[in-house]
Structure formats: structure tokens, C-alpha cells
Design a protein around this motif. Structure first.
Motif, PDB file in Angstrom:
ATOM      1  N   UNK A   1      41.123 -39.533  -7.029  1.00 35.09           N
ATOM      2  CA  UNK A   1      39.739 -39.150  -6.750  1.00 35.09           C
ATOM      3  C   UNK A   1      39.633 -37.625  -6.812  1.00 35.09           C
ATOM      4  N   UNK A   2      38.744 -37.144  -7.669  1.00 35.35           N
ATOM      5  CA  UNK A   2      38.484 -35.714  -7.771  1.00 35.35           C
ATOM      6  C   UNK A   2      37.080 -35.465  -7.222  1.00 35.35           C
ATOM      7  N   UNK A   3      37.038 -34.691  -6.148  1.00 34.00           N
ATOM      8  CA  UNK A   3      35.765 -34.350  -5.504  1.00 34.00           C
ATOM      9  C   UNK A   3      35.695 -32.838  -5.345  1.00 34.00           C
ATOM     10  N   UNK A   4      34.601 -32.351  -4.815  1.00 32.79           N
ATOM     11  CA  UNK A   4      34.452 -30.901  -4.633  1.00 32.79           C
ATOM     12  C   UNK A   4      35.496 -30.334  -3.677  1.00 32.79           C
ATOM     13  N   UNK A   5      36.055 -31.189  -2.824  1.00 36.85           N
ATOM     14  CA  UNK A   5      37.065 -30.737  -1.854  1.00 36.85           C
ATOM     15  C   UNK A   5      38.479 -30.748  -2.423  1.00 36.85           C
ATOM     16  N   UNK A   6      38.674 -31.314  -3.615  1.00 40.35           N
ATOM     17  CA  UNK A   6      39.996 -31.346  -4.227  1.00 40.35           C
ATOM     18  C   UNK A   6      40.327 -32.709  -4.808  1.00 40.35           C
ATOM     19  N   UNK A   7      41.617 -32.920  -5.067  1.00 40.50           N
ATOM     20  CA  UNK A   7      42.101 -34.152  -5.685  1.00 40.50           C
ATOM     21  C   UNK A   7      42.967 -34.910  -4.687  1.00 40.50           C
ATOM     22  N   UNK A   8      42.719 -36.225  -4.563  1.00 42.47           N
ATOM     23  CA  UNK A   8      43.541 -37.094  -3.710  1.00 42.47           C
ATOM     24  C   UNK A   8      43.972 -38.301  -4.512  1.00 42.47           C
TER      25      UNK A   8
END
Length: 102
Positions: free
Chosen positions: A77-84
Motif C-alpha cells: 500500500x502506497x499512501x501519502x504517509x509512505x509504503x507498507x
């Protein structure tokens, strides 16, 4: 074969659901066991089924399941907070693709 679909609810290390923001990009990644080379790295075959519970579903294509063998899979998952990456703390999802009997 393109079924069954791979479904998961993404959770953190404590088992709590990880919400997915509407702008996040979710990818499904797959590599053969014992290899570092990805054979699947796509977001087009992934659907977010629940933003609040982290529900995701990957639908295979015939090309993705053409080669029999043992694979490790993961959702990224790539979101504005980073990648998990999920699952976290493990090698990934064990995926076994077998030859059709008929």
C-alpha cells in the motif's frame, strides 16, 4: 484459471485493521519461492473492498497463473504517509499454483 480471488483484511502487527485511504495505491506482488525477481507487480488487478477494515482483493489473470510453482505474495500500500507491505513480519502469503488436472 483466474479463481479463486485472493482476499485479505490488512492488519498491523497487533492484528488491528489498517484503514486504506481512497487515494492510496494498492499493489499485489508475487515472486517465486527462492527468488527475488517479481513475476507479478500490479495495481490494476487489486480492488479495495473496504477502506475502513483494509479489505483488499486480487483477481488473477490467466497469464499470472500460467507457470506452476510455489510463490510468495504480498499486498503493498502506497499512501501519502509512505509504503507498507502486508503481511508484515513474515515472508508473505504462500501461493501454490498447480497444473490443471484436465
Amino acid at each position: 484459471d483466474t479463481l479463486p480471488r485472493l482476499s485479505a483484511n490488512l492488519t498491523d502487527g497487533a492484528g488491528a485493521a489498517v484503514p486504506i485511504t481512497p487515494t492510496a495505491v494498492v499493489r499485489f506482488r508475487l515472486r517465486p519461492w527462492g527468488s527475488t525477481a517479481l513475476v507479478v507487480n500490479t495495481s490494476t488487478s487489486v480492488a479495495v473492498t473496504s477502506t475502513s477494515t483494509g479489505g483488499v482483493r486480487h483477481t488473477c489473470t490467466a497469464t499470472m497463473t500460467a507457470a506452476t510453482g510455489s510463490y510468495w505474495g504480498e499486498f503493498e500500500v502506497t499512501a501519502s504517509t509512505g509504503v507498507r507491505t502486508f503481511p508484515n513480519g513474515t515472508q508473505g502469503l504462500w501461493v501454490e499454483i498447480t497444473k490443471e488436472l484436465g
